[in-house]
Design an enzyme around this catalytic site. Structure first.
Site, PDB file in Angstrom:
ATOM      1  N   GLY A 151       0.816  -1.210   0.000  1.00 19.12           N
ATOM      2  CA  GLY A 151       0.000   0.000   0.000  1.00 19.12           C
ATOM      3  C   GLY A 151       0.845   1.252   0.000  1.00 19.12           C
ATOM      4  O   GLY A 151       1.991   1.266  -0.454  1.00 19.12           O
ATOM      5  N   ARG A 152       0.281   2.336   0.532  1.00 20.25           N
ATOM      6  CA  ARG A 152       0.942   3.648   0.489  1.00 20.25           C
ATOM      7  C   ARG A 152       2.313   3.629   1.169  1.00 20.25           C
ATOM      8  O   ARG A 152       3.293   4.159   0.639  1.00 20.25           O
ATOM      9  CB  ARG A 152       0.049   4.691   1.165  1.00 20.25           C
ATOM     10  CG  ARG A 152      -1.222   5.037   0.397  1.00 20.25           C
ATOM     11  CD  ARG A 152      -2.013   6.085   1.131  1.00 20.25           C
ATOM     12  NE  ARG A 152      -2.498   5.585   2.410  1.00 20.25           N
ATOM     13  CZ  ARG A 152      -3.700   5.026   2.589  1.00 20.25           C
ATOM     14  NH1 ARG A 152      -4.514   4.914   1.563  1.00 20.25           N
ATOM     15  NH2 ARG A 152      -4.072   4.596   3.769  1.00 20.25           N
ATOM     16  N   ILE A 153       2.382   3.043   2.370  1.00 17.98           N
ATOM     17  CA  ILE A 153       3.637   3.082   3.122  1.00 17.98           C
ATOM     18  C   ILE A 153       4.695   2.231   2.430  1.00 17.98           C
ATOM     19  O   ILE A 153       5.870   2.621   2.340  1.00 17.98           O
ATOM     20  CB  ILE A 153       3.409   2.613   4.568  1.00 17.98           C
ATOM     21  CG1 ILE A 153       2.472   3.589   5.291  1.00 17.98           C
ATOM     22  CG2 ILE A 153       4.731   2.496   5.314  1.00 17.98           C
ATOM     23  CD1 ILE A 153       2.071   3.147   6.682  1.00 17.98           C
ATOM     24  N   ARG A 244       2.247  -4.240  12.304  1.00 18.22           N
ATOM     25  CA  ARG A 244       1.577  -4.760  13.491  1.00 18.22           C
ATOM     26  C   ARG A 244       2.346  -5.955  14.021  1.00 18.22           C
ATOM     27  O   ARG A 244       2.751  -6.836  13.257  1.00 18.22           O
ATOM     28  CB  ARG A 244       0.130  -5.176  13.183  1.00 18.22           C
ATOM     29  CG  ARG A 244      -0.789  -4.014  12.845  1.00 18.22           C
ATOM     30  CD  ARG A 244      -1.098  -3.180  14.086  1.00 18.22           C
ATOM     31  NE  ARG A 244      -1.932  -2.028  13.765  1.00 18.22           N
ATOM     32  CZ  ARG A 244      -1.463  -0.828  13.454  1.00 18.22           C
ATOM     33  NH1 ARG A 244      -0.148  -0.628  13.402  1.00 18.22           N
ATOM     34  NH2 ARG A 244      -2.282   0.173  13.191  1.00 18.22           N
ATOM     35  N   GLU A 273       2.925  -5.927  22.796  1.00 19.35           N
ATOM     36  CA  GLU A 273       3.441  -4.650  23.293  1.00 19.35           C
ATOM     37  C   GLU A 273       2.359  -3.917  24.082  1.00 19.35           C
ATOM     38  O   GLU A 273       1.165  -4.091  23.796  1.00 19.35           O
ATOM     39  CB  GLU A 273       3.934  -3.785  22.121  1.00 19.35           C
ATOM     40  CG  GLU A 273       2.826  -3.400  21.147  1.00 19.35           C
ATOM     41  CD  GLU A 273       3.308  -2.635  19.933  1.00 19.35           C
ATOM     42  OE1 GLU A 273       2.820  -1.512  19.739  1.00 19.35           O
ATOM     43  OE2 GLU A 273       4.169  -3.149  19.179  1.00 19.35           O
ATOM     44  N   HIS A 293       7.535   1.149  19.089  1.00 17.45           N
ATOM     45  CA  HIS A 293       6.407   1.612  18.275  1.00 17.45           C
ATOM     46  C   HIS A 293       6.452   3.137  18.072  1.00 17.45           C
ATOM     47  O   HIS A 293       5.540   3.856  18.482  1.00 17.45           O
ATOM     48  CB  HIS A 293       5.083   1.203  18.911  1.00 17.45           C
ATOM     49  CG  HIS A 293       3.968   1.106  17.892  1.00 17.45           C
ATOM     50  ND1 HIS A 293       2.885   0.268  18.048  1.00 17.45           N
ATOM     51  CD2 HIS A 293       3.768   1.742  16.710  1.00 17.45           C
ATOM     52  CE1 HIS A 293       2.068   0.404  17.015  1.00 17.45           C
ATOM     53  NE2 HIS A 293       2.585   1.296  16.200  1.00 17.45           N
ATOM     54  N   ILE A 294       7.502   3.599  17.395  1.00 14.02           N
ATOM     55  CA  ILE A 294       7.677   5.041  17.177  1.00 14.02           C
ATOM     56  C   ILE A 294       7.564   5.413  15.704  1.00 14.02           C
ATOM     57  O   ILE A 294       8.024   6.480  15.295  1.00 14.02           O
ATOM     58  CB  ILE A 294       9.030   5.505  17.738  1.00 14.02           C
ATOM     59  CG1 ILE A 294      10.204   4.799  17.022  1.00 14.02           C
ATOM     60  CG2 ILE A 294       9.109   5.281  19.241  1.00 14.02           C
ATOM     61  CD1 ILE A 294      11.562   5.413  17.313  1.00 14.02           C
TER      62      ILE A 294
END
Length: 332
Positions: A151-153, A244, A273, A293-294
C-alpha cells in the site's frame, strides 16, 4: 485541542494525563457522549459503546490502524468511525529504511559496545561487526526488496530505497486483489527498476534480500510470518516489521535469529506490546533491533494525526463529511 475548543457545539470531557486513558475513567465519563476520540491504547468494544448509549454518533481514532475498535459493534449501532491514514506514510517509510540500515549494519551490537565501555576490548578486525549491505556494489549487482503488503507506506518505502540501488521489487498482497500490471510497470519505469512483481508469499521469502512487513493486522494476517516463512528466507536476509506485531510469530523469529536462518530483524512493533521486557525472547537476540512503536513519532506527523482525528470527530458529530472514514458497509 484548538479545533475542538473552537467548535461551539461541543462540550469537551478530556482525560487529563499524558498517558493511556484509564478504562475505569472512560467508562465513568462516556455516558451521554456524542463523539469519542481514542488512541490505539483504548479498546472500543460493546461495553464502551453500550455505556456511551444511543447519543454516540462517531468514534475517531488517532491512528491509521483500527483493530482496537469493534467495527461490527459500531456498524450495528449505526456509528461512524474515523481514522488517520496518509498523514503518517512518510514517517513510517523513513523509519522502515532506518530499521533496515540499523539491522544490516549491526547497530544494536555496535552501540552497546560503545555505550557499555567495551570498545577497548573490541579492536578493529577485517570482518568485525560486518553485515549485509543495503546498497548495491559491483560484487552484488542485484538487490531485491520484498514487501508484505504494497500500500501507500510500502510504496513510499520503495521510493526511498531506490537511492540505495535496489534493482528489483517483489511484493505479496491480498490474494483476492488482482495484479495491477499497469501500476507495477509505471513504478518500475519511474524508479528505473528491472522489475516490480507480485509474487506469492513463499517466493517473497525465498527471493528477497530485505523483507518489509507493511500489511494490516487482523485475523487474516495473524502470524503470517511464521517458522515456515522464516526457514525459506536466505541466511543473509533481513526482516523489517513496522506494521503490526501480530503479523510475526515472535517465538519463531527468535529461533530463526538464534539458529541463523536469517541475518537479523528490525522491529518497531512486537506482539503483546508494551509488555516487552528484558526476558522477552526477541530482546535477548543481539541481531534484533527493537523500537517501542515510534513509526509515526515525528512532531509534524503526530500534529497532523491529531488534526485529522479532531476533524473526523467534529464532522461525525455535526453530520458532515469526515476526512477519513472507515467503510463499515461490510459489517452491517
Amino acid at each position: 485541542m484548538s479545533l475542538l475548543e473552537a467548535t461551539p457545539e461541543l462540550d469537551l470531557v478530556v482525560w487529563p494525563d499524558d498517558r493511556s486513558c484509564d478504562r475505569t475513567w472512560l467508562l465513568g465519563n462516556i455516558p451521554g457522549s456524542t463523539g469519542l476520540v481514542v488512541m490505539l491504547t483504548e479498546k472500543v468494544d460493546s461495553e464502551i459503546l453500550d455505556r456511551a448509549g444511543p447519543s454516540l454518533k462517531v468514534v475517531s481514532t488517532m491512528s491509521v490502524g483500527y483493530e482496537h475498535i469493534d467495527l461490527r459493534a459500531a456498524a450495528q449501532r449505526g456509528l461512524r468511525v474515523g481514522y488517520t491514514p496518509d498523514v503518517l506514510t512518510d514517517a513510517v517509510a523513513d523509519l522502515s529504511v532506518m530499521l533496515a540500515l540499523m539491522t544490516s549494519r549491526n547497530a544494536g551490537i555496535a552501540m552497546a559496545v560503545a555505550k557499555d565501555g567495551q570498545w577497548p576490548n573490541h579492536p578493529w578486525s577485517p570482518f568485525a561487526l560486518c553485515g549485509p549491505q543495503l546498497s548495491t556494489m559491483a560484487s552484488s549487482p542485484a538487490r531485491k526488496a520484498g514487501f508484505l503488503g504494497f500500500g501507500r507506506i510500502a510504496q513510499a518505502t520503495l521510493a526511498r530505497l531506490v537511492s540505495f540501488g535496489i534493482t528489483h521489487c517483489l511484493y505479496s498482497s491480498n490474494p483476492s486483489s488482482p495484479t495491477n500490471h499497469e501500476r507495477d510497470a509505471e513504478l518500475a519505469k519511474r524508479y528505473n527498476l528491472q522489475s516490480v512483481t507480485k509474487v506469492d508469499i513463499d517466493e517473497l521469502a525465498r527471493e528477497s534480500d530485505f523483507i518489509f512487513v507493511l500489511a494490516p493486522g487482523g485475523h487474516d494476517t495473524y502470524h503470517i510470518i511464521n517458522e515456515n516463512f522464516l526457514k525459506q528466507m536466505r541466511r543473509t536476509s533481513i526482516l523489517i516489521n513496522a506494521s503490526r506485531g501480530t503479523l510475526v510469530d515472535s517465538d519463531a523469529l527468535a529461533r530463526a535469529l538464534r539458529e541463523g536462518w536469517i541475518w537479523g530483524a528490525g522491529l518497531d512493533v512486537v506482539e503483546g506490546e508494551p509488555n516487552v521486557t528484558l526476558d522477552h525472547p526477541l530482546v535477548k537476540e543481539p541481531r534484533c533491533i527493537i523500537l517501542p512503536h515510534i513509526g509515526s513519532a515525528t512532531l509534524e506527523t503526530r500534529r497532523a494525526m491529531a488534526v485529522r482525528a479532531a476533524q473526523n470527530v467534529i464532522a461525525g458529530v455535526l453530520g458532515g463529511n469526515m476526512p477519513a472514514e472507515v467503510d463499515l458497509s461490510g459489517y452491517r
